[in-house]
Design a protein around this motif. Structure first.
Motif, PDB file in Angstrom:
ATOM      1  N   GLY A 108      25.383 -34.701   4.318  1.00  0.00           N
ATOM      2  CA  GLY A 108      26.149 -35.340   5.549  1.00  0.00           C
ATOM      3  C   GLY A 108      25.990 -34.446   6.990  1.00  0.00           C
ATOM      4  N   TYR A 109      25.324 -33.222   6.819  1.00  0.00           N
ATOM      5  CA  TYR A 109      25.530 -32.481   8.136  1.00  0.00           C
ATOM      6  C   TYR A 109      24.054 -32.656   8.448  1.00  0.00           C
ATOM      7  N   TYR A 110      22.680 -32.613   7.628  1.00  0.00           N
ATOM      8  CA  TYR A 110      21.545 -32.384   8.000  1.00  0.00           C
ATOM      9  C   TYR A 110      20.883 -33.885   8.174  1.00  0.00           C
ATOM     10  N   ARG A 111      21.400 -34.983   7.399  1.00  0.00           N
ATOM     11  CA  ARG A 111      21.261 -36.199   7.373  1.00  0.00           C
ATOM     12  C   ARG A 111      19.425 -36.250   6.839  1.00  0.00           C
ATOM     13  N   GLY A 112      18.773 -37.114   7.467  1.00  0.00           N
ATOM     14  CA  GLY A 112      17.430 -37.218   7.269  1.00  0.00           C
ATOM     15  C   GLY A 112      16.927 -37.202   5.818  1.00  0.00           C
ATOM     16  N   ILE A 113      15.742 -36.725   5.443  1.00  0.00           N
ATOM     17  CA  ILE A 113      15.281 -36.584   4.245  1.00  0.00           C
ATOM     18  C   ILE A 113      16.288 -36.183   3.227  1.00  0.00           C
ATOM     19  N   ALA A 114      16.790 -35.028   3.616  1.00  0.00           N
ATOM     20  CA  ALA A 114      18.044 -34.350   2.678  1.00  0.00           C
ATOM     21  C   ALA A 114      18.945 -35.359   2.206  1.00  0.00           C
ATOM     22  N   ASP A 115      19.238 -36.182   3.136  1.00  0.00           N
ATOM     23  CA  ASP A 115      20.330 -37.236   2.836  1.00  0.00           C
ATOM     24  C   ASP A 115      19.867 -38.244   1.796  1.00  0.00           C
ATOM     25  N   THR A 116      18.719 -38.526   2.204  1.00  0.00           N
ATOM     26  CA  THR A 116      17.901 -39.605   1.427  1.00  0.00           C
ATOM     27  C   THR A 116      17.694 -39.158   0.028  1.00  0.00           C
ATOM     28  N   LEU A 171      32.820 -35.407  10.625  1.00  0.00           N
ATOM     29  CA  LEU A 171      33.285 -34.184  11.385  1.00  0.00           C
ATOM     30  C   LEU A 171      32.086 -33.677  12.419  1.00  0.00           C
ATOM     31  N   ARG A 172      30.895 -34.134  11.896  1.00  0.00           N
ATOM     32  CA  ARG A 172      29.651 -33.443  12.489  1.00  0.00           C
ATOM     33  C   ARG A 172      29.700 -33.915  13.893  1.00  0.00           C
ATOM     34  N   ASP A 173      30.243 -35.027  14.338  1.00  0.00           N
ATOM     35  CA  ASP A 173      30.129 -35.585  15.746  1.00  0.00           C
ATOM     36  C   ASP A 173      31.479 -35.233  16.509  1.00  0.00           C
ATOM     37  N   ARG A 174      32.387 -34.426  15.696  1.00  0.00           N
ATOM     38  CA  ARG A 174      33.665 -34.147  16.623  1.00  0.00           C
ATOM     39  C   ARG A 174      33.393 -33.127  17.495  1.00  0.00           C
ATOM     40  N   GLU A 175      34.352 -32.985  18.615  1.00  0.00           N
ATOM     41  CA  GLU A 175      34.150 -32.118  19.707  1.00  0.00           C
ATOM     42  C   GLU A 175      34.082 -30.696  19.276  1.00  0.00           C
ATOM     43  N   PHE A 176      35.037 -30.115  18.235  1.00  0.00           N
ATOM     44  CA  PHE A 176      34.772 -28.748  18.035  1.00  0.00           C
ATOM     45  C   PHE A 176      33.401 -28.436  17.335  1.00  0.00           C
ATOM     46  N   VAL A 177      32.835 -29.041  16.596  1.00  0.00           N
ATOM     47  CA  VAL A 177      31.560 -29.125  15.749  1.00  0.00           C
ATOM     48  C   VAL A 177      30.404 -29.062  17.088  1.00  0.00           C
ATOM     49  N   GLN A 178      30.592 -30.277  17.927  1.00  0.00           N
ATOM     50  CA  GLN A 178      29.546 -30.214  18.890  1.00  0.00           C
ATOM     51  C   GLN A 178      29.646 -28.871  19.924  1.00  0.00           C
ATOM     52  N   ALA A 179      30.709 -28.604  20.326  1.00  0.00           N
ATOM     53  CA  ALA A 179      31.133 -27.171  20.918  1.00  0.00           C
ATOM     54  C   ALA A 179      30.517 -25.984  20.344  1.00  0.00           C
ATOM     55  N   ALA A 180      30.452 -25.852  19.067  1.00  0.00           N
ATOM     56  CA  ALA A 180      30.128 -24.664  18.408  1.00  0.00           C
ATOM     57  C   ALA A 180      28.547 -24.842  18.231  1.00  0.00           C
ATOM     58  N   ARG A 181      28.161 -25.898  18.063  1.00  0.00           N
ATOM     59  CA  ARG A 181      26.511 -26.187  18.126  1.00  0.00           C
ATOM     60  C   ARG A 181      26.064 -26.003  19.676  1.00  0.00           C
ATOM     61  N   PRO A 188      24.487 -23.180   8.963  1.00  0.00           N
ATOM     62  CA  PRO A 188      25.459 -22.729   7.863  1.00  0.00           C
ATOM     63  C   PRO A 188      26.854 -22.335   8.437  1.00  0.00           C
ATOM     64  N   VAL A 189      26.915 -21.405   9.719  1.00  0.00           N
ATOM     65  CA  VAL A 189      28.234 -20.920   9.893  1.00  0.00           C
ATOM     66  C   VAL A 189      29.351 -22.080  10.290  1.00  0.00           C
ATOM     67  N   ILE A 190      28.615 -23.347  11.074  1.00  0.00           N
ATOM     68  CA  ILE A 190      29.600 -24.346  11.533  1.00  0.00           C
ATOM     69  C   ILE A 190      29.955 -25.157  10.233  1.00  0.00           C
ATOM     70  N   ILE A 191      28.921 -25.032   9.254  1.00  0.00           N
ATOM     71  CA  ILE A 191      29.399 -25.844   7.961  1.00  0.00           C
ATOM     72  C   ILE A 191      30.396 -24.972   7.118  1.00  0.00           C
ATOM     73  N   TRP A 192      30.319 -23.812   7.115  1.00  0.00           N
ATOM     74  CA  TRP A 192      31.359 -22.944   6.412  1.00  0.00           C
ATOM     75  C   TRP A 192      32.666 -22.698   7.146  1.00  0.00           C
TER      76      TRP A 192
END
Length: 284
Positions: A108-116, A171-181, A188-192
């Protein structure tokens, strides 16, 4: 137009939730406590007394739930068998939630090839019938507790992976996640610290319900000879041993069946209560 419940409806809803908590807590605590003290109370659970075989319940203080066709104490075997069922249910769920949560977070977080890749593996897993997979694995590797737990982990990690992936995607596109990014916090810290805590509620609810489901699965597989070793006391094994004595010695199957029913009922009630408490859209 207000959607709030009237006072009487709120009291009724709160009363139902309190009943689920109290009844589920009592049933689950009683079964867990009985399983924990079983080795101390019944150190010789496989001891046979052929002179007291098929003794009816409530006729002898030494065997107050009666005895089975080999003279085993039914209550002692129910208490000891509860350990097997609870170990299978809890360990298999912990294994499935560990694998599935990690896969869901990565997909869910990395999307792309890992998600597939992860989701296609999940699709393949969902296409395999559990009973067919269980029969194949046990035919090759033989019956046993580790094999049974591994089978349940393999069969159920997909549920957690799909649940956590869906939550992570929102959650990955929510404001608090975008702010941390934006301030340079590592993924990994954002996920945890940000994603996983927000997914904990649904995961806990699903875990509670799956423990109950896995207890039923263990009993069913053992009943048909695909579960734990027949020499190990288990609820499914007791049902299998007593099915030929249903008309003449009903207690051999009824009491283990009641133990399964009350344990699963208690866990399901707790799961329903947790779902209501952790659902932000439910009324308080």
């Amino acid at each position: 137009m207000s959607l709030a419940l009237p006072a009487r409806g709120r009291r009724r809803s709160a009363g139902i939730r309190n009943f689920e908590l109290i009844a589920g807590g009592i049933l689950t605590t009683a079964m867990v406590a009985l399983a924990l003290v079983a080795p101390t109370l019944f150190p010789n659970v496989n001891k046979m007394d052929l002179r007291a075989r098929l003794l009816p319940p409530f006729t002898d203080l030494a065997h107050w739930l009666g005895t089975d066709p080999l003279g085993h104490d039914v209550f002692a075997r129910i208490a000891t068998g509860g350990r097997i069922s609870l170990v299978v249910g809890v360990v298999s769920v912990l294994g499935a939630v560990s694998v599935g949560t990690l896969a869901g977070l990565v997909a869910g977080y990395y999307r792309g090839i890992a998600d597939t890749i992860l989701m296609r593996i999940a699709d393949i897993q969902l296409a395999l019938p559990f009973m067919l997979m269980a029969i194949t694995f046990i035919a090759i590797l033989g019956p046993g507790l580790p094999i049974l737990i591994t089978l349940m982990i393999v069969a159920q990690w997909v549920q957690y992976a799909r649940l956590v992936r869906g939550i992570t995607l929102t959650l990955r596109d929510r404001e608090f996640v975008q702010a941390a990014r934006a301030i340079g916090v590592a993924a990994p810290v954002i996920i945890w610290k940000h994603v996983l805590p927000n997914a904990a509620g649904p995961i806990i609810v699903l875990m509670t319900l799956n423990v109950a489901n896995n207890i039923l699965l263990e009993s069913s597989l053992t009943f048909v000879g695909l579960g734990v070793d027949p020499t190990v006391p288990s609820w499914g094994g007791m049902l299998a041993d007593g099915r030929t004595y249903v008309q003449t010695a009903w207690w051999v199957t009824v009491f283990p069946g009641l133990a399964i029913m009350f344990t699963v009922l208690g866990l399901n009630l707790l799961g329903d209560w947790l779902r209501d408490r952790l659902d932000p859209t439910s009324s308080r």
